[in-house]
Design a protein around this motif. Structure first.
Motif, PDB file in Angstrom:
ATOM      1  N   PHE A  27     -11.181   7.638  -4.767  1.00  0.00           N
ATOM      2  CA  PHE A  27      -9.835   8.204  -4.921  1.00  0.00           C
ATOM      3  C   PHE A  27      -8.816   7.448  -4.073  1.00  0.00           C
ATOM      4  O   PHE A  27      -7.765   7.031  -4.563  1.00  0.00           O
ATOM      5  CB  PHE A  27      -9.846   9.692  -4.556  1.00  0.00           C
ATOM      6  N   PHE A  28      -9.131   7.259  -2.791  1.00  0.00           N
ATOM      7  CA  PHE A  28      -8.158   6.620  -1.904  1.00  0.00           C
ATOM      8  C   PHE A  28      -7.933   5.151  -2.245  1.00  0.00           C
ATOM      9  O   PHE A  28      -6.798   4.664  -2.173  1.00  0.00           O
ATOM     10  CB  PHE A  28      -8.568   6.799  -0.436  1.00  0.00           C
ATOM     11  N   LEU A  30      -8.212   3.849  -5.266  1.00  0.00           N
ATOM     12  CA  LEU A  30      -7.431   3.832  -6.500  1.00  0.00           C
ATOM     13  C   LEU A  30      -5.962   4.143  -6.226  1.00  0.00           C
ATOM     14  O   LEU A  30      -5.070   3.475  -6.755  1.00  0.00           O
ATOM     15  CB  LEU A  30      -8.012   4.826  -7.513  1.00  0.00           C
ATOM     16  N   MET A  31      -5.700   5.129  -5.390  1.00  0.00           N
ATOM     17  CA  MET A  31      -4.310   5.476  -5.079  1.00  0.00           C
ATOM     18  C   MET A  31      -3.608   4.338  -4.336  1.00  0.00           C
ATOM     19  O   MET A  31      -2.436   4.040  -4.612  1.00  0.00           O
ATOM     20  CB  MET A  31      -4.242   6.763  -4.247  1.00  0.00           C
ATOM     21  N   ALA A  32      -4.300   3.695  -3.406  1.00  0.00           N
ATOM     22  CA  ALA A  32      -3.707   2.566  -2.695  1.00  0.00           C
ATOM     23  C   ALA A  32      -3.431   1.425  -3.665  1.00  0.00           C
ATOM     24  O   ALA A  32      -2.351   0.817  -3.639  1.00  0.00           O
ATOM     25  CB  ALA A  32      -4.628   2.102  -1.571  1.00  0.00           C
ATOM     26  N   HIS A  33      -4.388   1.139  -4.537  1.00  0.00           N
ATOM     27  CA  HIS A  33      -4.229   0.076  -5.537  1.00  0.00           C
ATOM     28  C   HIS A  33      -3.019   0.341  -6.424  1.00  0.00           C
ATOM     29  O   HIS A  33      -2.245  -0.577  -6.712  1.00  0.00           O
ATOM     30  CB  HIS A  33      -5.502  -0.039  -6.375  1.00  0.00           C
ATOM     31  N   ARG A  34      -2.865   1.578  -6.819  1.00  0.00           N
ATOM     32  CA  ARG A  34      -1.741   1.921  -7.712  1.00  0.00           C
ATOM     33  C   ARG A  34      -0.389   1.707  -7.045  1.00  0.00           C
ATOM     34  O   ARG A  34       0.605   1.497  -7.731  1.00  0.00           O
ATOM     35  CB  ARG A  34      -1.879   3.360  -8.190  1.00  0.00           C
ATOM     36  N   SER A  35      -0.351   1.730  -5.712  1.00  0.00           N
ATOM     37  CA  SER A  35       0.913   1.498  -5.008  1.00  0.00           C
ATOM     38  C   SER A  35       1.368   0.045  -5.150  1.00  0.00           C
ATOM     39  O   SER A  35       2.549  -0.245  -5.014  1.00  0.00           O
ATOM     40  CB  SER A  35       0.777   1.842  -3.520  1.00  0.00           C
ATOM     41  N   ARG A  36       0.420  -0.862  -5.360  1.00  0.00           N
ATOM     42  CA  ARG A  36       0.670  -2.311  -5.440  1.00  0.00           C
ATOM     43  C   ARG A  36       1.267  -2.856  -4.133  1.00  0.00           C
ATOM     44  O   ARG A  36       1.759  -3.975  -4.101  1.00  0.00           O
ATOM     45  CB  ARG A  36       1.594  -2.668  -6.605  1.00  0.00           C
ATOM     46  N   THR A  44      -5.671   1.052   3.768  1.00  0.00           N
ATOM     47  CA  THR A  44      -6.616   1.963   3.114  1.00  0.00           C
ATOM     48  C   THR A  44      -7.991   1.324   2.985  1.00  0.00           C
ATOM     49  O   THR A  44      -9.002   1.961   3.286  1.00  0.00           O
ATOM     50  CB  THR A  44      -6.080   2.387   1.731  1.00  0.00           C
TER      51      THR A  44
END
Length: 156
Positions: A27-28, A30-36, A44
């Protein structure tokens, strides 16, 4: 508390750590990746690598030890039936997890380099992230299968 109960508690906690840490890390990341944002990703991923080292690696080492001891005390054959299948799934999980740990370290380093230089994330980061993402599915499915096998103890 007798030895069997103590081992069973340790084994269940280890399973919870593997499942929970794996889900949390996914989860963490993926969320960090989505921030770009390379700085967010680097931070993270650094925490994720630490969590994998402290929690996942500890549980990975203790699970087969407590599991083998429980099987022995309960009189279950170690290499057949639901325990044998659990061991196969455990190996599948490990074959996915080991490259994932290496990938997480590389993702952290690539994001850190981009953050420090002010450059965008390199294409190699995105290729590695896709591989990390794909490897997570069989690993997580195998862990879920192991938990089911531990609880259901089906006759195989």
């Amino acid at each position: 508390m007798d030895l069997y109960t103590l081992l069973k508690v340790a084994h269940v906690i280890g399973a919870a750590v593997l499942l929970g840490t794996g889900a949390g890390i996914a989860f963490f990341m993926l969320m960090a990746h989505r921030s770009r944002d390379p700085a967010v990703i680097a931070h993270t991923a650094g925490i994720v690598v630490l969590a994998d080292t402290v929690f996942t690696a500890s549980a990975v080492i203790l699970q087969p030890i407590t599991g083998a001891a429980l099987a022995h005390l309960a009189g279950y054959p170690l290499l057949s039936g639901w325990i044998g299948l659990s061991l196969v799934l455990y190996v599948v999980t490990g074959l996915c997890w080991l490259p994932v740990v290496w990938i997480q370290i590389r993702l952290r380093d690539l994001a850190l380099q981009a953050a420090e230089s002010g450059a965008p994330l390199p294409e190699r980061y995105f290729r590695l992230f896709r591989l990390w993402f794909v490897l997570g599915f069989p690993a997580f499915a195998a862990v879920l299968g192991i938990v089911w096998l531990m609880v259901a103890k089906p006759a195989l």
